[in-house]
Design a protein around this motif. Structure first.
Motif, PDB file in Angstrom:
ATOM      1  N   ARG A 160     -13.855   8.490  20.220  1.00 15.74           N
ATOM      2  CA  ARG A 160     -13.334   9.153  19.023  1.00 15.74           C
ATOM      3  C   ARG A 160     -13.791   8.395  17.786  1.00 15.74           C
ATOM      4  O   ARG A 160     -14.148   7.214  17.849  1.00 15.74           O
ATOM      5  N   ARG A 161     -13.694   9.056  16.640  1.00 21.74           N
ATOM      6  CA  ARG A 161     -13.934   8.375  15.367  1.00 21.74           C
ATOM      7  C   ARG A 161     -12.626   7.766  14.895  1.00 21.74           C
ATOM      8  O   ARG A 161     -11.541   8.280  15.158  1.00 21.74           O
ATOM      9  N   HIS A 162     -12.737   6.653  14.148  1.00 24.90           N
ATOM     10  CA  HIS A 162     -11.547   6.015  13.606  1.00 24.90           C
ATOM     11  C   HIS A 162     -11.098   6.736  12.357  1.00 24.90           C
ATOM     12  O   HIS A 162     -11.889   7.323  11.623  1.00 24.90           O
ATOM     13  N   THR A 163      -9.775   6.680  12.102  1.00 24.20           N
ATOM     14  CA  THR A 163      -9.205   7.298  10.908  1.00 24.20           C
ATOM     15  C   THR A 163      -8.869   6.221   9.889  1.00 24.20           C
ATOM     16  O   THR A 163      -8.837   5.036  10.196  1.00 24.20           O
ATOM     17  N   CYS A 190     -10.918  14.920  25.508  1.00 26.53           N
ATOM     18  CA  CYS A 190      -9.938  13.840  25.608  1.00 26.53           C
ATOM     19  C   CYS A 190     -10.641  12.502  25.367  1.00 26.53           C
ATOM     20  O   CYS A 190     -11.850  12.365  25.586  1.00 26.53           O
ATOM     21  N   SER A 191      -9.880  11.508  24.916  1.00 33.35           N
ATOM     22  CA  SER A 191     -10.472  10.199  24.599  1.00 33.35           C
ATOM     23  C   SER A 191      -9.500   9.090  24.997  1.00 33.35           C
ATOM     24  O   SER A 191      -8.298   9.315  25.171  1.00 33.35           O
ATOM     25  N   ARG A 242      -5.081  13.254  24.341  1.00 30.15           N
ATOM     26  CA  ARG A 242      -5.328  14.010  23.109  1.00 30.15           C
ATOM     27  C   ARG A 242      -4.260  13.646  22.087  1.00 30.15           C
ATOM     28  O   ARG A 242      -3.100  13.432  22.446  1.00 30.15           O
ATOM     29  N   SER A 243      -4.650  13.625  20.832  1.00 32.49           N
ATOM     30  CA  SER A 243      -3.688  13.414  19.760  1.00 32.49           C
ATOM     31  C   SER A 243      -2.844  14.677  19.585  1.00 32.49           C
ATOM     32  O   SER A 243      -3.313  15.784  19.882  1.00 32.49           O
ATOM     33  N   ASP A 271      -4.691  17.278  17.836  1.00 36.08           N
ATOM     34  CA  ASP A 271      -5.927  17.791  18.419  1.00 36.08           C
ATOM     35  C   ASP A 271      -5.727  19.212  18.939  1.00 36.08           C
ATOM     36  O   ASP A 271      -4.716  19.505  19.581  1.00 36.08           O
ATOM     37  N   SER A 285      -7.373   5.639  16.225  1.00 33.44           N
ATOM     38  CA  SER A 285      -8.263   6.754  16.565  1.00 33.44           C
ATOM     39  C   SER A 285      -7.502   8.015  16.937  1.00 33.44           C
ATOM     40  O   SER A 285      -8.069   8.938  17.484  1.00 33.44           O
ATOM     41  N   SER A 307     -10.559  20.397  21.949  1.00 35.06           N
ATOM     42  CA  SER A 307     -11.193  19.095  21.723  1.00 35.06           C
ATOM     43  C   SER A 307     -11.253  18.298  23.033  1.00 35.06           C
ATOM     44  O   SER A 307     -10.420  18.479  23.933  1.00 35.06           O
ATOM     45  N   THR A 319     -14.584   2.269  21.604  1.00 31.40           N
ATOM     46  CA  THR A 319     -14.034   3.264  20.668  1.00 31.40           C
ATOM     47  C   THR A 319     -13.274   4.372  21.371  1.00 31.40           C
ATOM     48  O   THR A 319     -12.538   5.131  20.735  1.00 31.40           O
TER      49      THR A 319
END
Length: 946
Positions: A345-348, A311-312, A301-302, A305, A374, A309, A342
């Motif tokens: 997650r979505r990229h920032t 985990c990725s 997790r970031s 986050d 991400s 949320s 990916t």
């Protein structure tokens, strides 16, 4: 007199009586449930009250009866045993069930017969045993039956009285008979309490329901609250308006009124009212009571986050990074393909797979790196990047796109220019500028172009001709001297020699023009002000406060906030949002439907603080409750009138929602008038009515129906200005022909509501006019309750039979006539609010018109008890008479003055009443009018007897 006729009927009744002992009250004494000798004292001992014993279904029941009606001198007492008062109770309820025989059923033997008896109380700190002294008792009430018994068909009466306040350890009740044939079937003494309860996860203890009391509670196990939870216990033993909500701790969820740990595989990260959630994707199963779910191996997790949320995994690198030169002006386009992995997650940052880079130099190498981000990229073993090195290779100099005029004089022009791209730092460009003079006729000058070479992108051209146009063009030169393309031609004009002088003259002319304009505006303003003052003088003059605040007819129509699909739009459109830091709550002044009401101050930015009333929304509210709470603000925010309560604004962008209005120092109109009975002159009362009517005219002009106009919903400020408030029941007029609104059910304030609104749920401005007539009666009667103690059913029946409230004491005849017009059964014949305002204005301009007083009938207005079954005096004692007209506080004053019989009361004159100690004008009038009414009724009875 023989008791057998009453007792024989009584036995039949006891066998048939179904009496439920189930109730929520805390019983201190229950005569029917005792099942044994009661031990009550009687005085005199042998003659008077008698105990009757009977067996019903194997249980003993005791009742007391008395029927001594053959002698004029009757005073029979019955005293209970000592009743212990519970700590915390200052008032108790006494419920009596009794039967009274009709005096007319005794065939002429009822010379001393009465149909009432009296209830007394005596407080004591200990049981005094058989020491029974009448002087220690004070009277509570005269008990009169609603129905009397004739023959064998029993008419059982039930009467409940509140007794208090009390302060000693206990008390005795006593019943005084003065010649009544009565059977006392049941005496029950009880008090109410709010039972222990758990609400909104807060536990509250059992509380005595003595008055409206705030009770503090404690959160249940595994629950917390930001503030101490509180709730109000009403005098009826009901819990209302919980304030402050407890929430289950993290790892726990609400189950009924307790907090249970989250099941395995579920979690809850924060203390809230939410339920536990299933563990998100890529996490390990949680244990019981988990506050979060840990990520599986290889997933992260970031730091930003939330625990909710999933985990990725880190992403892979972008693919196929390429570059393309777009033009010779320093722009380059980079393109790539997204990563194959990916990580879920979505990229920032950049989300498109292309980007254009500008302002690049030629002959230089540029290295570009594209990295996949991400939020968890930093946790991977390798940085997911793609790199490319490229260069822009062009030799053409940049193009001049625009020439600027920086300064000018009669003989010089200062110019600068911009380029299509930034020149490389390592390459020195020069610029060639060409200019010529342009003739007035537009033809080319015979002279050739003048050429100027510059190392900078600016230049100053001197030795030019004043007031002359020149054309310019510029091109850039490469270091090798190769020219670029020319710019388009630009024209610039040198200034005339006398330009500064001309500018000065122009300034003076403009100043003169502005000065003349200001003088004209001042003259017009003075004329308009003078005209307005003349009109004000004709209308009534500034010395009359009732005619200084007339408003123009509203130019807008009320919009129902409920017409908006999103209620928040109505809030944003009609209401001002207030910074919560500008609000300071000082003191609780009431309890509303949604929470507490405070008095406080508001300190707007840059302005002095003002007192305000603050309605709050209790914690733990639902979204619907919030919308209902704020809907009144959406209504008030559309109104602007000196006789409508002013909305200061709302606080919605904060967890504690608030509605802030102006503060009305004197509170509700009905309570204000009750505290000043007889102290305000008629002229001032009519002025207050005029203010209410003006506010209602404003609402009516906006096509708005109030539906709950009453003195309790009118507020009074320190200047005695009345303002209409409480728009919770109000609704907009529909667009149909009659302009009515049909309710969807709910309670209607019967005493203030027009007949058609009660019968058909139809509300119009005409029904508001009916309500205004009731408000007029309330004001002139100094807050008296409309229709007194009549039930709602009795009120509706009386109105349908054409009964109307009589004129209050000292009510001007013109005001009562206006009331009567407001109460026309046909709503089309009632006056409009504009008519009412005009009528009140005329009366206030001519105070002499208020001196004619309407006829007053004290028998109706004071609601004297019925005397239809009595052949003797109207009242047996002075205390009984004073109680009937709500003047019991003067009993000791009458006693000290030696006024102990009703014959002495009837002989009192106006000055005698003052000498007794009655000082308030309203109280003097009430007592005097009551005496007149008694004399009138005695005269009527005498004539009837003859």
């Amino acid at each position: 007199m023989e008791l057998r006729p009453l007792i024989s009927v009584l036995f039949v009744f006891i066998h048939q009586l179904a009496f439920s002992l189930q109730s929520k009250e805390q019983v201190l004494l229950d005569m029917r449930a005792s099942g044994s000798e009661l031990g009550w004292l009687t005085l005199p001992y042998e003659n008077g009250w008698e105990i009757v014993q009977t067996v019903v279904n194997g249980s003993l029941f005791y009742t007391y009866s008395v029927c001594s009606i053959d002698s004029t001198e009757q005073e029979n007492w019955l005293r209970t045993t000592f009743i212990q008062r519970r700590p915390g109770t200052s008032r108790v309820s006494v419920e009596l069930r009794f039967v009274v025989r009709d005096c007319n059923s005794f065939d002429g033997a009822s010379v001393a017969c009465k149909e009432t008896f009296n209830l007394f109380i005596s407080e004591a700190d200990a049981d005094v045993g058989t020491n029974f002294r009448k002087g220690q008792f004070r009277k509570v009430a005269t008990i009169a039956p609603d129905e009397v018994t004739k023959g064998r068909e029993l008419k059982v009466n039930t009467e409940t009285r509140i007794v208090g306040p009390m302060s000693k350890e206990g008390f005795y009740l006593a019943f005084q008979d003065m010649g009544t044939c009565v059977a006392l079937l049941s005496v029950r003494v009880y008090y109410k309490s709010c039972p222990s309860t758990v609400q909104s996860l807060a536990a509250f203890p059992e509380t005595v329901a003595d008055a409206l009391t705030v009770v503090e509670g404690a959160c249940v196990e595994n629950a917390v609250s930001q503030a101490t939870p509180r709730i109000y216990c009403t005098a009826e033993g009901e819990w209302v308006v919980p304030v402050g909500q407890c929430q289950c701790l993290s790892g726990y969820e609400t189950t009924g009124e307790s907090c249970q740990a989250c099941k395995p595989g579920y979690f809850k990260p924060y203390a809230s009212s939410e339920l536990c959630q299933v563990c998100p994707d890529n996490t390990r199963p949680s244990s019981t009571g988990a506050t979060e779910c840990q990520c599986e191996e290889g997933f992260f997790r970031s730091p930003s986050d939330p625990p909710t949320s999933p985990c990725s995994a880190p992403p892979s690198a972008p693919r196929e990074l390429t570059s393309t030169t777009l033009s010779a002006d320093g722009r380059l386009q980079l393109s790539w393909s997204p990563p194959l992995v990916t990580g879920g997650r979505r990229h920032t940052g950049l989300r498109d797979a292309t980007v254009v880079v500008s302002d690049l130099d030629s002959h230089l190498n540029y290295t570009f790196t594209v990295e996949a981000h991400s939020g968890v990229s930093q946790y991977g073993t390798d940085r997911p990047t793609a790199t490319i090195t490229t260069a822009l290779d062009y030799t053409d100099p940049p193009k001049v796109t625009l020439i600027h005029l920086d300064d000018r004089s009669p003989t010089s022009l200062s110019l600068s220019w911009t380029l299509s791209r930034r020149p490389p730092v390592h390459i020195n460009h020069r610029y060639e500028l060409m200019y010529r003079r342009k003739d007035d006729d537009g033809e080319r000058d015979v002279t050739t172009y003048t050429v100027v070479i510059s190392d900078k992108s600016s230049v100053q051209i001197n030795d030019l001709t004043p007031n002359t146009t020149y054309t310019f063009r510029v091109q850039a030169l490469s270091p090798e001297g190769n020219p670029g393309s020319y710019s388009t031609e630009h024209e610039f004009h040198t200034s005339p020699i006398a330009e500064s002088q001309v500018q000065g003259n122009s300034t003076m002319v403009m100043g003169a023009v502005v000065g003349v304009a200001v003088i004209l505006l001042v003259v017009v303003a003075v004329l308009l002000l003078r005209k307005r003052r003349l009109r004000s003088h004709v209308r009534g003059g500034p010395e009359d406060p009732y005619f200084s605040t007339d408003q123009l007819k509203p130019l807008k129509t009320y919009i129902d906030p409920h017409m908006y699909e999103d209620p928040n739009i109505a809030i944003q459109k009609f209401v001002t949002e207030i910074d919560p830091t500008a609000i300071s709550k000082q003191k609780v002044i009431g309890v509303g439907e949604f929470g507490e009401v405070f008095w406080g101050v508001m300190k707007p930015h840059g302005r002095p603080e003002v007192p305000v009333a603050i309605k709050t929304l209790k914690l733990g509210y639902s979204e619907k409750q919030r919308q209902d709470f704020l809907s009144e603000a959406s209504i008030m925010g559309q109104f602007s009138h000196p006789n409508i309560i002013r909305l200061e604004g709302v606080v919605t962008k904060f967890k504690h929602a608030m509605i802030v209005t102006e503060y009305m120092e004197n509170g509700a109109l009905d309570i204000y008038l009750k505290d000043r009975d007889g102290e305000l002159p008629s002229y001032q009362l009519v002025g207050m009515l005029r203010g209410i009517a003006a506010g209602m005219k404003y609402l009516s002009d906006m096509n708005y129906v109030h539906r709950d106009l009453a003195a309790r919903n009118v507020l009074v400020n320190s200047n005695l200005e009345c303002k209409v408030s409480d728009f919770g029941l109000s609704r907009v007029l529909e667009d149909d022909a009659e302009g009515t609104y049909t309710t969807r059910g709910g309670k209607i304030p019967i005493r203030w509501t027009a007949p058609e609104a009660i019968a058909f749920r139809k509300f119009t401005s005409a029904s508001d006019v009916w309500s205004f007539g009731i408000v007029m009666w309330e004001v002139m009667a100094f807050g008296e309750r409309p229709y007194w103690d009549m039930s709602n059913h009795e009120v509706m029946k009386a109105i349908n039979e054409a009964f109307r409230l009589p004129a209050p004491m000292d009510c001007p005849s013109a005001i009562y006539q206006l009331m009567f017009q407001c109460w026309q059964h046909d709503r089309s014949t009632r006056p409009r609010f504009s008519d009412i305002v005009n009528i009140l204005d005329k009366l206030l301009r001519n105070p002499e018109s208020l001196k004619t007083i309407a006829d007053f009938d004290p028998r109706v207005s004071i609601r004297l008890p019925s005397t239809s079954h009595c052949d003797g005096p109207l009242f047996g004692s002075v205390p009984e008479w004073l109680e009937s007209i709500k003047m019991s506080q003067y009993y000791e004053s009458f006693t000290r003055a030696g006024i102990t019989t009703m014959e002495q009361v009837l002989s009192l004159r106006h000055e005698d009443i003052r000498n007794i100690g009655v000082r308030l004008p309203g109280h003097m009038k009430r007592i005097a009018y009551s005496i007149l009414g008694l004399k009138d009724e005695i005269s009527s009875l005498s004539v009837f007897s003859v």
